[in-house]
Design a protein around this motif. Structure first.
Motif, PDB file in Angstrom:
ATOM      1  N   ASN A 179     -10.167  15.657 -33.605  1.00  0.00           N
ATOM      2  CA  ASN A 179      -9.369  17.445 -32.876  1.00  0.00           C
ATOM      3  C   ASN A 179      -8.907  17.907 -34.208  1.00  0.00           C
ATOM      4  OD1 ASN A 179      -9.520  19.218 -31.388  1.00  0.00           O
ATOM      5  ND2 ASN A 179      -7.203  18.453 -30.123  1.00  0.00           N
ATOM      6  N   PHE A 180      -8.021  16.620 -34.277  1.00  0.00           N
ATOM      7  CA  PHE A 180      -7.033  17.016 -35.544  1.00  0.00           C
ATOM      8  C   PHE A 180      -7.339  17.540 -36.786  1.00  0.00           C
ATOM      9  CE2 PHE A 180      -3.818  17.092 -38.674  1.00  0.00           C
ATOM     10  CZ  PHE A 180      -2.919  17.437 -38.096  1.00  0.00           C
ATOM     11  N   ALA A 181      -8.190  16.956 -37.471  1.00  0.00           N
ATOM     12  CA  ALA A 181      -9.093  17.398 -38.501  1.00  0.00           C
ATOM     13  C   ALA A 181      -9.661  18.640 -38.323  1.00  0.00           C
ATOM     14  CB  ALA A 181     -10.092  15.908 -38.694  1.00  0.00           C
ATOM     15  N   LYS A 182     -10.080  18.947 -37.314  1.00  0.00           N
ATOM     16  CA  LYS A 182     -11.120  20.513 -37.816  1.00  0.00           C
ATOM     17  C   LYS A 182     -10.396  21.643 -37.252  1.00  0.00           C
ATOM     18  CE  LYS A 182     -11.966  20.953 -32.385  1.00  0.00           C
ATOM     19  NZ  LYS A 182     -12.812  20.980 -31.266  1.00  0.00           N
ATOM     20  N   TRP A 183      -9.040  21.587 -37.164  1.00  0.00           N
ATOM     21  CA  TRP A 183      -7.752  22.473 -37.550  1.00  0.00           C
ATOM     22  C   TRP A 183      -7.080  22.121 -38.721  1.00  0.00           C
ATOM     23  CZ3 TRP A 183      -9.509  26.723 -34.980  1.00  0.00           C
ATOM     24  CH2 TRP A 183      -9.820  26.473 -33.907  1.00  0.00           C
ATOM     25  N   TYR A 184      -7.102  21.181 -39.497  1.00  0.00           N
ATOM     26  CA  TYR A 184      -6.302  20.384 -40.186  1.00  0.00           C
ATOM     27  C   TYR A 184      -6.064  21.864 -41.573  1.00  0.00           C
ATOM     28  CZ  TYR A 184      -3.804  18.143 -43.723  1.00  0.00           C
ATOM     29  OH  TYR A 184      -3.338  17.825 -45.377  1.00  0.00           O
ATOM     30  N   GLU A 185      -6.734  22.313 -42.211  1.00  0.00           N
ATOM     31  CA  GLU A 185      -7.424  23.388 -43.068  1.00  0.00           C
ATOM     32  C   GLU A 185      -6.269  24.532 -42.945  1.00  0.00           C
ATOM     33  OE1 GLU A 185     -10.893  22.197 -44.540  1.00  0.00           O
ATOM     34  OE2 GLU A 185      -9.577  22.347 -47.141  1.00  0.00           O
ATOM     35  N   ILE A 186      -6.645  25.178 -41.607  1.00  0.00           N
ATOM     36  CA  ILE A 186      -6.582  26.133 -40.516  1.00  0.00           C
ATOM     37  C   ILE A 186      -4.974  26.202 -41.091  1.00  0.00           C
ATOM     38  CG2 ILE A 186      -7.207  28.264 -38.625  1.00  0.00           C
ATOM     39  CD1 ILE A 186      -9.869  28.565 -41.053  1.00  0.00           C
ATOM     40  N   ASP A 187      -4.675  25.261 -40.044  1.00  0.00           N
ATOM     41  CA  ASP A 187      -3.039  24.877 -39.479  1.00  0.00           C
ATOM     42  C   ASP A 187      -2.159  24.977 -40.752  1.00  0.00           C
ATOM     43  OD1 ASP A 187      -3.927  25.657 -37.166  1.00  0.00           O
ATOM     44  OD2 ASP A 187      -3.726  22.955 -36.602  1.00  0.00           O
ATOM     45  N   LYS A 188      -2.674  24.087 -41.961  1.00  0.00           N
ATOM     46  CA  LYS A 188      -1.376  23.941 -43.445  1.00  0.00           C
ATOM     47  C   LYS A 188      -2.206  25.305 -43.837  1.00  0.00           C
ATOM     48  CE  LYS A 188      -0.424  20.097 -43.918  1.00  0.00           C
ATOM     49  NZ  LYS A 188       1.071  19.698 -44.238  1.00  0.00           N
ATOM     50  N   ILE A 189      -3.537  26.067 -43.857  1.00  0.00           N
ATOM     51  CA  ILE A 189      -2.795  27.217 -45.173  1.00  0.00           C
ATOM     52  C   ILE A 189      -2.941  28.916 -44.483  1.00  0.00           C
ATOM     53  CG2 ILE A 189      -4.755  28.739 -46.543  1.00  0.00           C
ATOM     54  CD1 ILE A 189      -6.504  26.371 -46.846  1.00  0.00           C
ATOM     55  N   PHE A 190      -3.511  28.856 -42.587  1.00  0.00           N
ATOM     56  CA  PHE A 190      -2.383  30.146 -42.388  1.00  0.00           C
ATOM     57  C   PHE A 190      -2.091  30.332 -41.401  1.00  0.00           C
ATOM     58  CE2 PHE A 190      -6.772  30.215 -44.175  1.00  0.00           C
ATOM     59  CZ  PHE A 190      -7.615  30.683 -44.785  1.00  0.00           C
ATOM     60  N   GLY A 191      -1.941  28.665 -40.187  1.00  0.00           N
ATOM     61  CA  GLY A 191      -1.073  28.242 -39.264  1.00  0.00           C
ATOM     62  C   GLY A 191      -1.712  28.640 -38.055  1.00  0.00           C
ATOM     63  N   LYS A 192      -0.952  28.143 -36.839  1.00  0.00           N
ATOM     64  CA  LYS A 192      -2.177  28.122 -35.649  1.00  0.00           C
ATOM     65  C   LYS A 192      -1.951  29.430 -35.426  1.00  0.00           C
ATOM     66  CE  LYS A 192      -0.365  22.775 -34.556  1.00  0.00           C
ATOM     67  NZ  LYS A 192       0.958  21.848 -34.280  1.00  0.00           N
ATOM     68  N   GLU A 193      -1.053  30.071 -34.930  1.00  0.00           N
ATOM     69  CA  GLU A 193      -0.954  31.293 -34.300  1.00  0.00           C
ATOM     70  C   GLU A 193      -2.485  31.910 -35.143  1.00  0.00           C
ATOM     71  OE1 GLU A 193       0.955  32.023 -38.154  1.00  0.00           O
ATOM     72  OE2 GLU A 193       1.007  30.477 -36.643  1.00  0.00           O
ATOM     73  N   ARG A 194      -3.415  31.610 -35.967  1.00  0.00           N
ATOM     74  CA  ARG A 194      -3.972  32.623 -36.384  1.00  0.00           C
ATOM     75  C   ARG A 194      -5.786  31.832 -36.515  1.00  0.00           C
ATOM     76  NH1 ARG A 194      -3.549  35.243 -42.490  1.00  0.00           N
ATOM     77  NH2 ARG A 194      -5.364  36.633 -41.560  1.00  0.00           N
ATOM     78  N   ARG A 195      -5.988  30.394 -35.858  1.00  0.00           N
ATOM     79  CA  ARG A 195      -7.411  30.001 -34.531  1.00  0.00           C
ATOM     80  C   ARG A 195      -8.403  30.445 -34.965  1.00  0.00           C
ATOM     81  NH1 ARG A 195      -5.613  24.427 -32.483  1.00  0.00           N
ATOM     82  NH2 ARG A 195      -4.266  22.903 -34.226  1.00  0.00           N
ATOM     83  N   GLU A 196      -8.194  31.368 -33.155  1.00  0.00           N
ATOM     84  CA  GLU A 196      -8.615  32.310 -33.136  1.00  0.00           C
ATOM     85  C   GLU A 196      -9.767  33.028 -33.991  1.00  0.00           C
ATOM     86  OE1 GLU A 196      -7.677  34.826 -29.360  1.00  0.00           O
ATOM     87  OE2 GLU A 196      -6.910  32.714 -28.634  1.00  0.00           O
ATOM     88  N   GLU A 197      -8.801  33.594 -35.289  1.00  0.00           N
ATOM     89  CA  GLU A 197      -9.434  34.968 -36.172  1.00  0.00           C
ATOM     90  C   GLU A 197     -10.529  33.980 -37.373  1.00  0.00           C
ATOM     91  OE1 GLU A 197      -7.447  36.557 -39.712  1.00  0.00           O
ATOM     92  OE2 GLU A 197      -6.025  36.605 -38.397  1.00  0.00           O
ATOM     93  N   PHE A 198      -9.831  32.769 -37.107  1.00  0.00           N
ATOM     94  CA  PHE A 198     -11.030  31.980 -38.285  1.00  0.00           C
ATOM     95  C   PHE A 198     -11.679  30.587 -37.723  1.00  0.00           C
ATOM     96  CE2 PHE A 198      -6.908  33.265 -40.347  1.00  0.00           C
ATOM     97  CZ  PHE A 198      -7.540  33.308 -41.834  1.00  0.00           C
ATOM     98  N   GLY A 199     -11.388  30.978 -36.504  1.00  0.00           N
ATOM     99  CA  GLY A 199     -12.310  29.437 -35.935  1.00  0.00           C
ATOM    100  C   GLY A 199     -11.937  27.711 -36.562  1.00  0.00           C
ATOM    101  N   GLU A 200     -12.928  26.964 -35.189  1.00  0.00           N
ATOM    102  CA  GLU A 200     -13.080  25.363 -36.380  1.00  0.00           C
ATOM    103  C   GLU A 200     -13.222  25.299 -36.982  1.00  0.00           C
ATOM    104  OE1 GLU A 200     -15.527  23.065 -33.753  1.00  0.00           O
ATOM    105  OE2 GLU A 200     -14.135  23.585 -32.590  1.00  0.00           O
ATOM    106  N   GLU A 201     -12.802  24.343 -38.844  1.00  0.00           N
ATOM    107  CA  GLU A 201     -13.507  23.899 -39.283  1.00  0.00           C
ATOM    108  C   GLU A 201     -15.440  23.330 -38.888  1.00  0.00           C
ATOM    109  OE1 GLU A 201     -12.796  24.041 -42.535  1.00  0.00           O
ATOM    110  OE2 GLU A 201     -11.478  25.434 -42.416  1.00  0.00           O
ATOM    111  N   ASN A 202     -15.930  23.870 -40.112  1.00  0.00           N
ATOM    112  CA  ASN A 202     -17.467  23.570 -40.169  1.00  0.00           C
ATOM    113  C   ASN A 202     -17.893  22.814 -41.759  1.00  0.00           C
ATOM    114  OD1 ASN A 202     -20.025  22.976 -39.398  1.00  0.00           O
ATOM    115  ND2 ASN A 202     -21.083  24.732 -38.751  1.00  0.00           N
ATOM    116  N   ARG A 203     -17.470  21.197 -41.603  1.00  0.00           N
ATOM    117  CA  ARG A 203     -18.089  20.255 -42.872  1.00  0.00           C
ATOM    118  C   ARG A 203     -19.523  20.009 -42.545  1.00  0.00           C
ATOM    119  NH1 ARG A 203     -15.328  22.248 -46.734  1.00  0.00           N
ATOM    120  NH2 ARG A 203     -13.266  23.052 -45.923  1.00  0.00           N
ATOM    121  N   ASP A 204     -20.389  20.756 -41.615  1.00  0.00           N
ATOM    122  CA  ASP A 204     -21.647  20.561 -41.832  1.00  0.00           C
ATOM    123  C   ASP A 204     -22.368  20.493 -43.256  1.00  0.00           C
ATOM    124  OD1 ASP A 204     -24.905  19.391 -41.496  1.00  0.00           O
ATOM    125  OD2 ASP A 204     -24.605  20.039 -39.112  1.00  0.00           O
TER     126      ASP A 204
END
Length: 262
Positions: A179-204
């Motif tokens: 759960n932490f990993a799927k938001w890790y890059e989004i939080d680091k690069i853009f910040g938690k406030e932009r989660r809804e804008e980008f969506g969670e990581e998909n590494r499949d």
């Protein structure tokens, strides 16, 4: 009578009881008391910071800028195989990565380990000119620990995706679950406030978005990379002019079902 101690679930119990247990340090023997003394004497013209023998391995420490010169001399002495190349994170305590080269002499059946310390944001000379096996090993060193390699032919990630943020073998890298990993890059690069804008990581790596017509073509609607997809489907027939001579021009309406081998 001895006290009864249940033997079940031993795998779930630590092999030590004390939380802050520190294992006993391995025995380090002076080189002049071992068979490696001739190898050390052959390196007398180089700056060796420290040396000893551990687990029948010659261990040498050098400056990072001297790694190629000493590796070349060790290769001339017979250590022609680079078995392993990696590093250990000492960023918190010392401000960098300790890199080691594990070498093997097949003729004399000897092993040697050369170590050097690479401070953060400094380059280490590539050993690919001496050992071919250093190519992918140095890419892994960069990918997993973030060590910059100078004069490497293709210093790119080898295990993680090219756009991955961070280096997973660093002690500072988070280990807090999926759960932490799927938001890790989004939080680091853009910040938690932009989660809804980008969506969670998909590494499949097998995931294909049917609506992504820029990177993937839709069957019967194939077009050039980045081109506009035709609305009407068409049946593409294979054999380009000047193609493989032993493959006949294929037609979709002409086929034959083979029921058995000749």
């Amino acid at each position: 009578m001895r006290k009864f101690e249940p033997k079940d679930d031993k795998s779930k119990k630590n092999y030590y009881d004390y939380r802050f247990f520190v294992p006993k340090e391995s025995i380090k023997i002076p080189v002049n008391e071992t068979k490696f003394i001739d190898d050390l004497n052959a390196l007398k013209d180089f700056k060796i910071l420290k040396s000893y023998v551990e687990f029948d391995n010659l261990v040498l420490f050098c400056e990072k800028d001297d790694n190629l010169k000493i590796l070349k001399e060790l290769k001339n002495l017979g250590y022609t195989i680079l078995c392993e190349l990696s590093g250990v994170d000492f960023i918190t305590s010392r401000g960098g990565i300790e890199v080691f080269y594990q070498l093997l002499d097949m003729t004399r059946i000897r092993r040697a380990r050369l170590k050097c310390f690479v401070p953060q944001k400094e380059f280490l000379n590539s050993a690919t000119q001496l050992f071919k096996s250093a190519n992918w090993a140095e890419r892994e060193l960069y990918d997993m620990l973030g060590v910059w390699i100078k004069d490497h032919p293709n210093l790119s990630r080898i295990l993680m995706p090219d756009d991955w943020y961070g280096h997973p073998l660093l002690k500072s890298y988070p280990l807090q679950g999926d759960n932490f990993a799927k938001w890790y890059e989004i939080d680091k690069i853009f910040g938690k406030e932009r989660r809804e804008e980008f969506g969670e990581e998909n590494r499949d790596s097998a995931f294909v978005d049917s609506k992504d017509t820029f990177n993937f073509s839709q069957i019967y609607h194939e077009t050039e990379y980045g081109g506009n997809r035709p609305e009407k489907e068409y049946l593409q027939e294979y054999q380009e002019d000047g193609g493989v001579p032993f493959v006949k021009r294929a037609k979709r309406d002409k086929f034959k079902i083979i029921k058995k081998r000749k």
